[in-house]
Design an enzyme around this catalytic site. Structure first.
Site, short mmCIF file in Angstrom:
data_model
loop_
_atom_site.label_atom_id
_atom_site.label_comp_id
_atom_site.label_asym_id
_atom_site.label_seq_id
_atom_site.Cartn_x
_atom_site.Cartn_y
_atom_site.Cartn_z
N ASP A 212 -1.41 -0.61 5.13
CA ASP A 212 0.01 -0.28 5.17
C ASP A 212 0.22 1.24 5.26
O ASP A 212 -0.48 2.01 4.59
CB ASP A 212 0.65 -0.83 3.87
CG ASP A 212 2.14 -0.94 3.95
OD1 ASP A 212 2.64 -1.64 4.85
OD2 ASP A 212 2.83 -0.34 3.10
N GLU A 273 -1.62 0.68 9.97
CA GLU A 273 -0.24 0.82 10.40
C GLU A 273 0.10 2.31 10.43
O GLU A 273 0.41 2.92 9.42
CB GLU A 273 0.71 0.09 9.43
CG GLU A 273 2.14 0.12 9.91
CD GLU A 273 3.16 -0.12 8.80
OE1 GLU A 273 4.27 -0.56 9.13
OE2 GLU A 273 2.87 0.15 7.63
C1 NOJ Z 1 5.25 -1.28 5.95
C2 NOJ Z 1 5.41 -2.76 5.88
O1 NOJ Z 1 5.05 -3.32 7.12
C3 NOJ Z 1 6.84 -3.04 5.52
O2 NOJ Z 1 7.14 -4.41 5.60
C4 NOJ Z 1 7.09 -2.50 4.13
O3 NOJ Z 1 8.44 -2.69 3.79
C5 NOJ Z 1 6.75 -1.01 4.07
N1 NOJ Z 1 5.46 -0.74 4.65
C6 NOJ Z 1 6.71 -0.53 2.66
O4 NOJ Z 1 5.55 -1.02 2.04
#
Ligand code: NOJ
Length: 545
Positions: A212, A273
């Site tokens: 993440d 990500e």
């Molecule tokens: C990225 C995640 O994909 C998303 O769903 C989330 O709200 C944020 N990070 C915060 O963790």
């Protein structure tokens, strides 16, 4: 502990699963409920593995299923080494992993290293006790001497990034919700605890991690104020230049250390990500093949249905990813509107979703499918009184991501075959669109996905061939994938009119069109494509221009 491992490996098949295969993202709350509480769970996912095996995916990525107060639906983790009772238990997880591995399907977990839940024992201890060794695992700071907040950073989810904590007697930093305090990756204790978390799951046999918001892992050591973009004062998060809170250069050393942990194990991987849309930044996260295995290319999640734009983005990323790295392609996720809706056009039904499927499964790079896209699930409108996503309150009801997180539509019955109970979000119309019906119909989008996956798996050119964009008339994106044994040519007509193309000649030895029942042309020098349709054709390596 000796966890479950799949039987096949690159040394036995010549195929490396995360590079040559296809990953399928599951949002666990919405895939299959086995307990009747209206929320999906791990046992539900296990019972639906038949579908994934039939479809032919190589791996699943599970959005977070760890214990969590669910302020951000699992992206607020209160224990990294367990399963939330809502989703089952560690035993359920082990069963799912073993069953998936038995079918040659890998599992990626969603690791959330930038923040915990404010209910995590680490945070609870840190906020209570200034002397605790956990205190610097987070960012506790005093106000500035003039009484203002420690710096001018803002939360991505709205408002200041600082929350006053009475118990701590200080502010703490949160890049997202106030229930998600940021973790400090400059603290050696935190780093070693987090490496321990990775080993806990790797020892259990998991195949890797989606990571993440990796581009926010490290911040400027002094947490300096961010410059305001001239003329954009008062524009909130978008009005600041994110030079100290995102993409800090020190993140790369942390990623190299992380990669060493992953590489202690065989054939495991990470996909990060990097939530930026500039591939010049994304590419840095591959390092010299010693950082992430894959960095998500999000350019297409925001791209319009436009041949030139999509072609440019694919070509750009392809050219930028370092030689030691490997690209990927993603059209939808739990954070974005579903692409079948983004691309919808009243004249074309599922045609554009079919074209998108061909793009996703023939471009160079690892495709990431989002559950439900294989049947063309659309955004589901959510009435205000059923909204769940916190962004509906912290930002605006229109910012809610619920519409792309609705339950999987399995069967043409009330509840969609998803749950016996009340689904946590409204179901789409499963009587009009569901897996069971599309399985019966060889002309369906579901079968097109399956056929494309089958073709891809058997085609060295589609799995690992190089990419070259081909000249094509306006409205068409065409490219070649070349492998020493085989050539694949792909032509996608994004336009609203039929078109005839010259794709360099040669007689196809295999391939597919998105238009069910259409024949492959006998010679690639004259290819007719109806509006919103595409073709992939395989030839011997030497044919064509
Ligand atoms: C990225 C995640 O994909 C998303 O769903 C989330 O709200 C944020 N990070 C915060 O963790």
């Amino acid at each position: 502990m000796a966890g479950s491992r799949p039987k096949d490996s690159e040394s036995t098949t010549g195929r490396l699963w995360w590079r040559d295969g296809v990953v399928y993202q599951i949002y666990p709350r919405s895939f299959q409920d086995s307990s009747g509480d209206g929320i999906g769970d791990l046992e539900g996912i296990r019972r639906r593995l038949d579908h994934l095996e039939w479809l032919g995916v190589d791996a699943i990525w599970l959005s977070p299923c760890f214990p969590s107060p669910m302020a951000d639906f699992g992206y607020d983790v209160s224990d990294y080494c367990d399963i939330d009772p809502m989703f089952g238990s560690l035993d359920d997880f082990d069963r799912l992993l073993a069953d998936a591995h038995g079918r040659g399907i890998r599992i990626l977990l969603d690791w959330v290293p930038c923040h915990t839940s404010d209910q995590h024992p680490w945070f609870q201890e840190a906020r209570k006790d200034k002397e605790s060794d956990k205190r610097d695992w987070f960012f506790f700071r005093d106000a500035k001497p003039d009484g203002s907040l420690p710096n001018n950073w803002l939360s991505i989810f709205g408002g200041p990034a600082w929350e006053w904590d009475e118990e701590a007697g200080q502010y703490y930093l949160h890049s997202f919700l106030k229930e998600q305090p940021d973790l400090n990756w400059r603290s050696p204790g935190l780093v070693s605890a987090m490496h321990g978390v990775l080993r806990f799951w790797l020892d259990r046999g998991v195949d890797g991690f989606r990571i993440d918001v990796i581009h926010r892992l490290l911040k400027h050591p002094e947490l300096r104020d961010l410059p305001v973009i001239p003329g954009r004062e008062g524009h909130g998060y978008g009005g600041l230049e994110h030079v100290h809170d995102e993409n800090h250069p020190d993140v790369h050393a942390s990623l190299r250390d992380l990669r060493k942990v992953i590489d202690e194990y065989d054939e495991r991987m990470t996909v990060g990500e990097v939530y930026v849309t500039d591939p010049n930044i994304t590419k840095d996260y591959y390092g010299k093949g010693d950082e992430l295995n894959l960095a998500f290319n999000f350019a297409l999640v925001h791209a319009p249905f436009d041949a030139a734009r999509i072609g440019d983005e694919i070509a750009r990323f392809d050219a930028l990813v370092p030689a030691e790295g490997w690209p990927d392609i993603v059209l939808s996720s739990h954070d974005a509107p579903r692409h079948a809706s983004r691309f919808d056009h009243p004249r074309f039904g599922d045609d554009r979703a079919r074209l998108a499927a061909m793009l996703l499964l023939t471009a160079r790079g690892t495709p990431f499918l989002y559950y439900g896209e294989e049947i063309g699930m659309r955004q589901i409108p959510i009435p205000e009184d059923r909204l769940q996503d916190p962004l509906a309150w912290t930002l605006h009801p229109n910012a809610s991501r619920d519409g792309s997180r609705t339950p999987m539509q399995w069967e043409p019955v009330a509840g969609g075959g998803f749950s016996e109970g009340d689904p946590w979000l409204p179901m789409g119309d499963s009587e009009r669109r569901c897996v069971a019906d599309q399985r019966e119909d060889p002309a369906s989008l579901l079968w097109l996905y399956k056929n494309l996956l089958t073709l891809r798996r058997a085609s060295p050119a589609l799995m690992s061939g190089s990419f070259r964009r081909l000249e094509a008339p306006e409205g068409v994106f065409a490219f070649e994938r070349l492998h020493p044994e085989q050539r694949a040519v792909v032509a996608l007509n994004f336009g609203e009119d039929p078109i005839t193309l010259d794709l360099g000649g040669g007689a196809p030895i295999g391939g597919l069109t998105t238009t069910y029942g259409a024949f492959l042309p006998p010679d690639l020098s004259s290819v007719e494509l109806t509006e919103a349709s595409g073709l992939v054709a395989l030839t011997g390596a030497s044919s064509g221009a």
